[in-house]
Write a protein that holds these residues in place. Structure first.
Motif, PDB file in Angstrom:
ATOM      1  N   GLY A 579       3.738 -22.358 -14.597  1.00 49.75           N
ATOM      2  CA  GLY A 579       4.267 -23.646 -14.194  1.00 49.75           C
ATOM      3  C   GLY A 579       3.304 -24.430 -13.322  1.00 49.75           C
ATOM      4  N   ASP A 580       2.558 -23.720 -12.442  1.00 44.22           N
ATOM      5  CA  ASP A 580       1.642 -24.369 -11.511  1.00 44.22           C
ATOM      6  C   ASP A 580       0.336 -23.589 -11.454  1.00 44.22           C
ATOM      7  N   PHE A 581      -0.684 -24.256 -10.858  1.00 41.44           N
ATOM      8  CA  PHE A 581      -1.974 -23.622 -10.645  1.00 41.44           C
ATOM      9  C   PHE A 581      -2.090 -23.228  -9.170  1.00 41.44           C
ATOM     10  N   TYR A 582      -2.683 -22.045  -8.918  1.00 38.18           N
ATOM     11  CA  TYR A 582      -2.805 -21.510  -7.562  1.00 38.18           C
ATOM     12  C   TYR A 582      -4.239 -21.054  -7.329  1.00 38.18           C
ATOM     13  N   PHE A 583      -4.690 -21.161  -6.078  1.00 41.07           N
ATOM     14  CA  PHE A 583      -5.996 -20.602  -5.722  1.00 41.07           C
ATOM     15  C   PHE A 583      -5.982 -19.094  -5.972  1.00 41.07           C
ATOM     16  N   ARG A 584      -7.125 -18.578  -6.334  1.00 37.26           N
ATOM     17  CA  ARG A 584      -7.269 -17.132  -6.555  1.00 37.26           C
ATOM     18  C   ARG A 584      -7.873 -16.527  -5.286  1.00 37.26           C
ATOM     19  N   ALA A 585      -7.103 -15.705  -4.569  1.00 39.86           N
ATOM     20  CA  ALA A 585      -7.536 -15.127  -3.296  1.00 39.86           C
ATOM     21  C   ALA A 585      -7.549 -13.615  -3.410  1.00 39.86           C
ATOM     22  N   GLN A 586      -8.780 -13.027  -3.437  1.00 43.57           N
ATOM     23  CA  GLN A 586      -8.946 -11.573  -3.507  1.00 43.57           C
ATOM     24  C   GLN A 586      -8.152 -10.968  -4.653  1.00 43.57           C
ATOM     25  N   GLY A 587      -8.254 -11.618  -5.800  1.00 47.92           N
ATOM     26  CA  GLY A 587      -7.621 -11.081  -6.991  1.00 47.92           C
ATOM     27  C   GLY A 587      -6.141 -11.369  -7.101  1.00 47.92           C
ATOM     28  N   ARG A 588      -5.561 -12.054  -6.102  1.00 51.38           N
ATOM     29  CA  ARG A 588      -4.118 -12.335  -6.130  1.00 51.38           C
ATOM     30  C   ARG A 588      -3.882 -13.834  -6.027  1.00 51.38           C
ATOM     31  N   LYS A 589      -2.657 -14.247  -6.271  1.00 50.04           N
ATOM     32  CA  LYS A 589      -2.272 -15.646  -6.220  1.00 50.04           C
ATOM     33  C   LYS A 589      -2.243 -16.128  -4.784  1.00 50.04           C
ATOM     34  N   GLY A 590      -2.972 -17.217  -4.493  1.00 47.04           N
ATOM     35  CA  GLY A 590      -3.000 -17.767  -3.156  1.00 47.04           C
ATOM     36  C   GLY A 590      -2.163 -19.022  -3.042  1.00 47.04           C
ATOM     37  N   ALA A 591      -2.713 -20.028  -2.337  1.00 50.38           N
ATOM     38  CA  ALA A 591      -1.969 -21.268  -2.113  1.00 50.38           C
ATOM     39  C   ALA A 591      -1.897 -22.104  -3.393  1.00 50.38           C
ATOM     40  N   LYS A 592      -0.818 -22.866  -3.512  1.00 53.11           N
ATOM     41  CA  LYS A 592      -0.629 -23.742  -4.669  1.00 53.11           C
ATOM     42  C   LYS A 592      -1.605 -24.913  -4.592  1.00 53.11           C
ATOM     43  N   ILE A 593      -2.151 -25.331  -5.755  1.00 56.53           N
ATOM     44  CA  ILE A 593      -3.095 -26.445  -5.817  1.00 56.53           C
ATOM     45  C   ILE A 593      -2.322 -27.715  -6.166  1.00 56.53           C
ATOM     46  N   ASP A 594      -2.205 -28.601  -5.177  1.00 52.09           N
ATOM     47  CA  ASP A 594      -1.524 -29.882  -5.402  1.00 52.09           C
ATOM     48  C   ASP A 594      -2.583 -30.957  -5.613  1.00 52.09           C
ATOM     49  N   ALA A 595      -3.158 -31.007  -6.785  1.00 50.66           N
ATOM     50  CA  ALA A 595      -4.187 -31.998  -7.111  1.00 50.66           C
ATOM     51  C   ALA A 595      -4.097 -32.303  -8.602  1.00 50.66           C
ATOM     52  N   GLU A 596      -4.656 -33.434  -8.983  1.00 52.24           N
ATOM     53  CA  GLU A 596      -4.613 -33.862 -10.383  1.00 52.24           C
ATOM     54  C   GLU A 596      -5.514 -32.980 -11.231  1.00 52.24           C
ATOM     55  N   LEU A 597      -4.970 -32.408 -12.311  1.00 52.73           N
ATOM     56  CA  LEU A 597      -5.730 -31.552 -13.216  1.00 52.73           C
ATOM     57  C   LEU A 597      -6.498 -32.423 -14.205  1.00 52.73           C
ATOM     58  N   ILE A 598      -7.825 -32.212 -14.281  1.00 52.24           N
ATOM     59  CA  ILE A 598      -8.660 -32.969 -15.208  1.00 52.24           C
ATOM     60  C   ILE A 598      -8.847 -32.205 -16.509  1.00 52.24           C
ATOM     61  N   ARG A 599      -9.282 -30.959 -16.387  1.00 54.18           N
ATOM     62  CA  ARG A 599      -9.485 -30.120 -17.577  1.00 54.18           C
ATOM     63  C   ARG A 599      -9.365 -28.664 -17.154  1.00 54.18           C
ATOM     64  N   TRP A 600      -9.180 -27.811 -18.099  1.00 60.78           N
ATOM     65  CA  TRP A 600      -9.094 -26.390 -17.794  1.00 60.78           C
ATOM     66  C   TRP A 600      -9.600 -25.584 -18.982  1.00 60.78           C
ATOM     67  N   MET A 601     -10.015 -24.364 -18.697  1.00 62.74           N
ATOM     68  CA  MET A 601     -10.444 -23.445 -19.748  1.00 62.74           C
ATOM     69  C   MET A 601      -9.954 -22.058 -19.372  1.00 62.74           C
ATOM     70  N   ARG A 602      -9.264 -21.448 -20.265  1.00 62.77           N
ATOM     71  CA  ARG A 602      -8.741 -20.104 -20.001  1.00 62.77           C
ATOM     72  C   ARG A 602      -9.874 -19.093 -19.992  1.00 62.77           C
ATOM     73  N   LEU A 603      -9.839 -18.227 -18.971  1.00 65.16           N
ATOM     74  CA  LEU A 603     -10.833 -17.158 -18.917  1.00 65.16           C
ATOM     75  C   LEU A 603     -10.436 -16.055 -19.890  1.00 65.16           C
ATOM     76  N   PRO A 604     -11.382 -15.469 -20.530  1.00 58.79           N
ATOM     77  CA  PRO A 604     -11.066 -14.390 -21.472  1.00 58.79           C
ATOM     78  C   PRO A 604     -10.341 -13.250 -20.772  1.00 58.79           C
ATOM     79  N   PRO A 605      -9.532 -12.501 -21.523  1.00 58.51           N
ATOM     80  CA  PRO A 605      -8.853 -11.342 -20.917  1.00 58.51           C
ATOM     81  C   PRO A 605      -9.870 -10.363 -20.350  1.00 58.51           C
ATOM     82  N   GLU A 606      -9.462  -9.683 -19.271  1.00 56.50           N
ATOM     83  CA  GLU A 606     -10.361  -8.728 -18.616  1.00 56.50           C
ATOM     84  C   GLU A 606     -10.363  -7.404 -19.369  1.00 56.50           C
ATOM     85  N   GLU A 607     -11.409  -6.662 -19.094  1.00 56.04           N
ATOM     86  CA  GLU A 607     -11.534  -5.360 -19.759  1.00 56.04           C
ATOM     87  C   GLU A 607     -10.459  -4.419 -19.263  1.00 56.04           C
TER      88      GLU A 607
END
Length: 607
Positions: A579-607
């Motif tokens: 539903g929302d985008f969050y900062f990535r802090a030490q591998g976990r979900k951090g603070a919510k990003i309240d800013a206008e999204l311009i573009r995004w690219m999904r990172l490939p699944p991890e090994e």
């Protein structure tokens, strides 16, 4: 009396009490404390009197004093046994306990050998007292005198006198021998300390085996310091080898060395170092040149030499720090000049503060001084103060907004202060087709239009490659490694011989990764099929830059560009939770990003 022949001290002393009274029975009489005198020959220390007085005050005197009639004043008695009890009673009476003035006593009537009577009391005190070494020495001396007195009275002593004295004092024969050496050979100054229990027996015994004049020399050299027994034993050993701590050395000025007692003191103070003995000049001694824990008794010439060497070393270290600090200042100056361009373009005042990572921030005036090459002592610089990319995520957007510049400029990824305008998405070929065909007059025209519309390039099928595969040259790749805090991604460019940052300004020395992935540039319209590391063929997923307004179909990690201010963008590796985008802090979900999204690219699944 006991048979004077075949002397047995223990059996003899058992019969002595029968000599106390005419009928062999002891009687208690109460005598005023003022009539009771201490025996001037008492050699036992009167210790813990306050504790004994407190006990008597509560439960009373549990054991009467043993006294004898004074030889000089028949009206008075002398304490034979119970000097501590007498002293404790005097303390209580002084505090007002008049009920204790009358003291229960047993008067001994000496009808036999006085020496034997005293010997019996000493023998009894050996069980009731914990004696110090000094008290044992005095006791042994007194017992030996009494036994010789008994010998004059006709008693015979088979065996060695030392064994009889040890039996009476209830100590071992070797200990008795040590105490005798101390008693006979220790100089008065050290004996006074020994009797006050300030000189350990081991130390006293080692000192007593040294000549008296050398004991006096040690006493003067050590200035009342008490050496350990082990140290004096080493001094004694060296003395027996011929050492006298009288150096046969000559100073550089030609004068004879006169520091013998200083060398002696140094050896008596040492713990783990080897002995000196004055056999080595301080100017040549390794302990005087040691970097750590040098000898504290070195001569003034050696101290001056050591200080000169220490000052030279400090000067060399200072110059090294200055040289290193100048490099850090040069790096700071270069980036300060770069940052000053944006500061002046934005019209930021000199009293404004630029927040930067690891520091509280720097006033613009300070940055201006650094840009002009005005620095303090470089020796105090352990690293550059301004480093591209060191501005933390918390301050990056703030500084970018303040200076009206892009985050890429702050990160050193571009020399352009202002961000490039967002590239428009390429036109959809199907939309072009609809527009062209809407104006066509015939099927032939439509066919011609179809021929003119370029077909989209096929999707490239790429996947995570292992470290062993060589990345393409001069193209941006995304490196991947797993850490304790989760996966870590870092963009890089392979130049054919080394890795550099995406703008080619910084060499990525020692880059660590396990897999890499070629990333299509934003706005190119290019997409690719990407598989996670080690995933089998047929399990590929499509991954590419997607415009704002669209969202991933499930929770995942993405690289996204956000608009954080007018003309200011930031790029973040973040987490999409559905539903929302969050900062990535030490591998976990951090603070919510309240800013206008311009573009995004999904990172490939991890090994």
């Amino acid at each position: 009396m006991a048979d004077k022949k075949g002397f047995d001290l223990a059996n003899l002393l058992k019969d002595v009490p029968k000599l106390d009274t005419a009928d062999g029975r002891e009687q208690i009489e109460y005598i005023d404390i003022g009539q009771i005198e201490s025996d001037p020959g008492n050699f036992y220390n009167l210790v813990q009197l306050e504790e004994l007085a407190s006990n008597i005050a509560v439960v009373g005197l549990q054991q009467p004093l043993r006294v004898r009639t004074s030889e000089t004043d028949p009206e008075k008695v002398v304490v034979v046994s119970g000097h501590r009890r007498q002293a404790a009673l005097k303390l209580l009476i002084k505090e007002g306990r008049e009920d204790l003035r009358e003291v229960p006593c047993i008067r001994e009537h000496v009808t036999g050998s006085a020496a034997l009577q005293e010997l019996r009391l000493i023998y009894g005190n050996s069980d009731t007292r914990v004696l110090s070494s000094a008290e044992l020495a005095k006791q042994a001396e007194r017992v030996e005198m009494l036994l010789y007195q008994l010998k004059e009275e006709g008693f015979e002593f088979p065996g060695r006198m030392r064994d009889h004295v040890a039996q009476a004092c209830k100590i071992s024969a070797p200990k008795l021998s040590r105490l005798k050496v101390i008693r006979e050979n220790l100089i008065p100054e050290y004996m006074n300390l020994f009797e006050k229990d300030k000189l350990p027996e081991q130390t006293a015994y080692a000192l007593a085996r040294l000549p008296g004049d050398f004991q006096h020399r040690m006493l003067t050299a050590l200035q009342a310091t008490i050496p350990s027994g082990a140290t004096v034993e080493k001094v004694l050993s060296k003395y027996n080898e011929g050492w006298r701590w009288e150096p046969q050395l000559t100073c550089p000025d030609g004068k004879a060395c006169k520091r013998g007692d200083v060398f002696l003191r140094r050896d008596c103070e040492t713990s783990w170092r080897s002995f000196c003995g004055g056999n080595t000049c301080c100017l040549e001694c390794d302990q005087a040149k040691a970097s750590y824990s040098p000898c504290e008794r070195m001569c003034s010439k050696a101290k001056a030499q050591r200080k000169e060497a220490s000052d030279k070393k400090k000067e060399e270290e200072y110059k090294r720090k200055q040289k290193q600090g100048r490099k850090h200042q040069k790096e700071t100056q270069d980036y300060a000049k770069r940052l000053l361009r944006a500061i002046d373009a934005a019209g930021v005042s000199d009293d404004s503060k630029i927040n930067w990572s690891y520091y509280d921030g720097f006033p613009v005036s300070t940055i201006r001084q650094w840009a002009a090459g005005e620095f303090d002592d470089p020796a105090g610089w352990y690293g550059p103060r301004l480093v591209p990319g060191r501005c933390s995520n918390d301050h990056l957007a703030e500084v970018s907004k303040l200076l009206n510049c892009s985050t890429d400029f702050l990160m050193g990824l571009t020399d352009d202060i202002h961000p490039m305008p967002t590239q428009e998405e390429p036109e959809d070929p199907m939309e072009i087709l609809e527009e062209e065909t809407a104006s066509a007059d015939s099927w032939d025209d439509i066919s011609e239009t179809l021929d003119q519309v370029a077909a989209p390039e096929p999707t490239r099928r790429i996947r995570w490659e292992s470290r062993g595969a060589t990345p393409p040259m001069n193209k941006t790749i995304l490196t991947y490694k797993m850490t304790n805090d989760g996966p870590e991604y870092l963009p890089a460019v392979w130049t054919g011989s080394k890795f550099k940052s995406p703008n080619r300004l910084k060499e990525l020395t020692g880059l660590q990764y396990t897999h890499w992935l070629e990333v299509p540039p934003p706005g190119s319209g290019e997409s690719c099929e990407v598989a996670p590391p080690e995933q089998a063929e047929g399990q590929l997923v499509i991954c590419g830059w997607m415009p704002g307004g669209t969202f991933p179909t499930e929770s995942c990690e993405v690289v996204a560009d956000f608009q954080v201010g007018e003309g200011t963008q930031i790029r973040q590796v973040c987490i999409y939770d559905g539903g929302d985008f969050y900062f990535r802090a030490q591998g976990r979900k951090g603070a919510k990003i309240d800013a206008e999204l311009i573009r995004w690219m999904r990172l490939p699944p991890e090994e």
